[in-house]
Write an enzyme that holds these catalytic residues in place. Structure first.
Site: not given
Ligand code: SF4
Length: 364
Positions: A49, A132, A150
């Protein structure tokens, strides 16, 4: 709930369930085969991520594979020398991501006995873990129903639910986080969140969304209203322009001072200022530009004041100087000599007043 701008039906339980089922089963069947989708290790999900922020999937794949090979565990990354870590990251850009990731991983090793926290409250305390990333790790690795919003997710939901709020405004994100929390599949939050991300990446794209292939088309308000291309609403934040300007207070032998009236349109319209120039390069002298623009030859003296003046989308980085008139040609029609008393009565904008105060302090 106020987020839903649908005119024909509300976000009822059946509607939510239909979206969940359609999205999750589509994701399970159609998902791209990506290396971080073969694991539920929270550390590896976290690494992926962080790498995926501002970086395309295709670029990330080889970096992710090399990185996980080199640092297969939290401890191996926590103990990596910084130089070596940055070398691994070389080419991915945004190097603070790598440093923050390592700092966060060290915290997990030292404070959480090498177990990545599984609550939003705790994981959000780790260095570099924003809302996020926290939601992505929690939902994908631990199956916790938490939002991971996002730009992709905001685009999909703004269309699906016809949300017109401006996604360029930071406070808008909260509306989408609430929307996800209302819609999320509690049984399979991992597939739900990844499904939203995947949909945004491959179907509900910024331009020309492939609505005919979309698994949630039947439930999409923007599709029914033909507004796919109008959403999301995103105002363009204009970049601030910086103008490096030099302003000169020119005094004649008889004690008068030269002023110029600004154009009657635009910024600071019709106000008076001292002759003001922008130098095209450092090699230009102020004298030459003043002579060219104002038809006066001057001798530049001491600096008066240097400061920034900020307008809404413009910054003047000002430097000001005093100067003595040497010779005068034909003045532009916008310019005029004033006595000191007369100048005090002319309308001048704040930055020009600052220069005038500095001149008076020095000369009166
Ligand atoms: Fe996006 Fe079109 Fe699907 Fe609506 S139908 S979510 S606009 S791809």
């Amino acid at each position: 709930m106020t987020i839903i701008a649908r005119k024909d039906f509300t976000l009822d339980n059946l509607y939510k369930q239909q979206i969940r089922t359609a999205l999750v089963s589509w994701f399970e069947e159609e998902k791209r085969d990506l290396p971080w989708r073969k694991t539920t290790d929270p550390y590896k999900i976290w690494v992926s991520e962080v790498m995926l922020q501002q970086t395309k999937v295709d670029t990330v794949i080889p970096y992710y594979e090399r990185f996980i090979m080199k640092y297969p565990s939290l401890a191996s990354l926590a103990n990596a020398p910084e130089e070596e870590l940055l070398k691994q990251w070389e080419g991915l850009g945004y190097y603070s991501r790598a440093r923050n990731l390592q700092a966060g991983v060290k915290e997990v090793v030292e404070t959480y006995e090498s177990v990545v926290p599984s609550t939003r409250k705790e994981i959000s305390k780790l260095k570099g873990v924003g809302p996020y990333t926290a939601g992505a790790v929690l939902s994908i690795a631990y199956g916790v129903p938490e939002h991971a919003v996002d730009g992709n997710v905001m685009r999909v939901l703004s269309r699906l639910l016809l949300i017109h709020e401006d996604i360029a405004k930071p406070k808008t994100k909260k509306i989408f986080e609430e929307a996800v929390m209302e819609l999320i599949d509690e049984e399979n939050p991992s597939a739900f969140n990844q499904g939203l991300m995947e949909l945004g990446a491959v179907i509900c794209t910024p331009t020309k969304p492939k609505c005919l292939l979309c698994p949630v088309r039947e439930y999409c308000t923007a599709f029914f209203e033909g507004k796919q291309e109008e959403l999301p609403v995103k105002t363009i934040i204009k970049k601030t322009k910086i103008h490096k300007v030099k302003s000169v207070v020119i005094q004649s032998a008889d004690g008068k001072v030269l002023l110029e009236k600004r154009s009657s349109k635009g910024l600071l319209a019709s106000l008076w200022q001292f002759p003001m120039v922008e130098l095209p390069t450092k090699n230009y002298s102020i004298e030459k530009i003043i002579a060219n623009d104002y038809k006066v030859n001057v001798k530049i003296g001491e600096e008066l004041a240097a400061f920034k003046h900020i307008f809404s989308h413009l910054v003047w980085e000002m430097e000001s100087f005093e100067a003595q008139l040497e010779t005068e040609m034909e003045l532009p029609s916008t310019c005029k000599w004033f006595t000191i008393e007369e100048i005090n009565n002319q309308p001048m904008p704040v930055p020009v007043l600052k220069i005038w105060s500095a001149w008076k302090e020095r000369n009166l």
